[in-house]
Design an enzyme around this catalytic site. Structure first.
Site, PDB file in Angstrom:
ATOM      1  N   ARG A  92      21.496   0.167   7.504  1.00  0.00           N
ATOM      2  CA  ARG A  92      20.590   1.309   7.420  1.00  0.00           C
ATOM      3  C   ARG A  92      19.166   0.802   7.527  1.00  0.00           C
ATOM      4  NH1 ARG A  92      20.645   4.156   2.039  1.00  0.00           N
ATOM      5  NH2 ARG A  92      18.465   3.597   1.738  1.00  0.00           N
ATOM      6  N   PRO A 150       0.848  -1.200   0.000  1.00  0.00           N
ATOM      7  CA  PRO A 150       0.000   0.000   0.000  1.00  0.00           C
ATOM      8  C   PRO A 150       0.877   1.241   0.000  1.00  0.00           C
ATOM      9  CG  PRO A 150       0.071  -0.999   2.189  1.00  0.00           C
ATOM     10  CD  PRO A 150       0.749  -1.969   1.266  1.00  0.00           C
ATOM     11  N   ARG A 156      17.126  13.814  13.765  1.00  0.00           N
ATOM     12  CA  ARG A 156      17.364  13.232  15.085  1.00  0.00           C
ATOM     13  C   ARG A 156      16.258  12.216  15.347  1.00  0.00           C
ATOM     14  NH1 ARG A 156      18.470  16.611  20.542  1.00  0.00           N
ATOM     15  NH2 ARG A 156      20.545  16.655  19.583  1.00  0.00           N
ATOM     16  N   GLU A 210      18.564  -2.078   4.956  1.00  0.00           N
ATOM     17  CA  GLU A 210      19.635  -2.039   3.952  1.00  0.00           C
ATOM     18  C   GLU A 210      20.943  -2.544   4.566  1.00  0.00           C
ATOM     19  OE1 GLU A 210      19.390  -1.245   0.851  1.00  0.00           O
ATOM     20  OE2 GLU A 210      17.615   0.000   0.571  1.00  0.00           O
TER      21      GLU A 210
END
Length: 289
Positions: free
Chosen positions: A244, A168, A218, A261
């Site tokens: 990541r 979605p 942050r 990642e």
């Protein structure tokens, strides 16, 4: 003096330049390492001659996945590869999102359509992209009125052997963006925020800006907790040099994992110049082990 390969790919029309690579090579050399950028598919490279090979910008791997994974296995057998070949193989196929969801990690709901399977598409707005992909290649956003176009994209992807992902469209991206939390040596290095990549009506085969409007960020405590849960769910709890975690907000504003990642994530060091020292320290520690 540790010998370190920062692994990249050959330049090409579909491959972005790695802006971080020259600076990272230079910083490692200044720290006393024999560091160099090396193309992953260079047949003349003796990978056993390096103490560490760090996958950095092999940004053509997703359309040469079998070849790349074979290279990772071979290289990992003769030198230390970061991240490890088994992690690369697991993360190169985005069906890992199903494993994260099964482990209780909040993730964007995802269905997979392998070649030969019917094109069952949602009623609302949705995204189609390959289960092995990078840089928004072969990714597009659709409304129900664009069903025929989406079906043509699926047919093209299936012809090329890609399994498709259908998700979605997460509207939270339009307001709160996508946040990328970067980890190095098991610790948060920095975080960034970017805008929506997929604009309505953009063809799936058009070149896209992978990181639009990138700015420092942050992370909240909740975002950090979700990212850490995702990393803890990686099979075998491997030692990761870098990671990541890309997060977006669901309809209630709660962060969920868009992607994890672990293969060749852009570190965005040109945006976070203060993080170069931490990356160099982590690479040198890995090379000395």
């Amino acid at each position: 003096m540790p010998r370190i390969a920062l692994v990249t790919c050959r330049p090409g029309p579909e491959v972005s330049a790695d802006r971080d690579l020259p600076g990272l090579v230079g910083a490692l050399r200044e720290a006393g390492a024999d560091a160099r950028a090396v193309v992953w598919d260079d047949p003349d490279t003796d990978w056993a001659g390096f103490d560490l090979a760090v996958i950095r910008s092999t940004w053509d791997y997703s359309w040469r996945a079998a070849e790349f994974l074979a290279w990772a296995r071979r290289t990992g057998a003769v030198t230390r590869l970061a991240n490890p070949a088994e992690v690369v193989a697991w993360n190169a196929d985005k069906r890992y999102l199903g494993e994260l969801a099964a482990a209780g990690v909040p993730t964007v709901p995802t269905r997979y359509l392998a070649p030969g399977e019917p094109a069952e598409l949602p009623d609302g707005e949705y995204v189609v992209k390959p289960a092995s992909g990078a840089g928004a290649r072969f990714a597009a956003r659709y409304t129900p009125d664009e069903h025929d176009t989406a079906v043509r994209q699926l047919a093209r992807m299936h012809e090329e052997g890609f399994t498709a992902m259908v998700q979605p469209y997460v509207r939270g991206i339009d307001s709160s963006g996508e946040r990328a939390l970067q980890f190095f040596g098991g610790r948060l290095l920095h975080a960034s925020r970017k805008g929506a990549v997929l604009a309505p009506g953009t063809p799936y085969d058009a070149r896209k800006t992978a990181h639009p409007g990138l700015t420092p960020w942050r992370p909240t405590d909740t975002e950090l907790a979700v990212a850490e849960r995702a990393l803890a769910a990686v099979p075998g709890a491997p030692e990761l040099l870098y990671a990541r975690v890309d997060l977006v907000d669901d309809e209630e504003g709660r962060p969920q994992v868009m992607e994890l990642e672990l293969v060749e994530p852009n570190l965005f060091l040109s945006l976070h110049t203060g993080s170069v020292a931490g990356a160099v320290e982590g690479i040198l520690d890995a090379a000395r082990r």
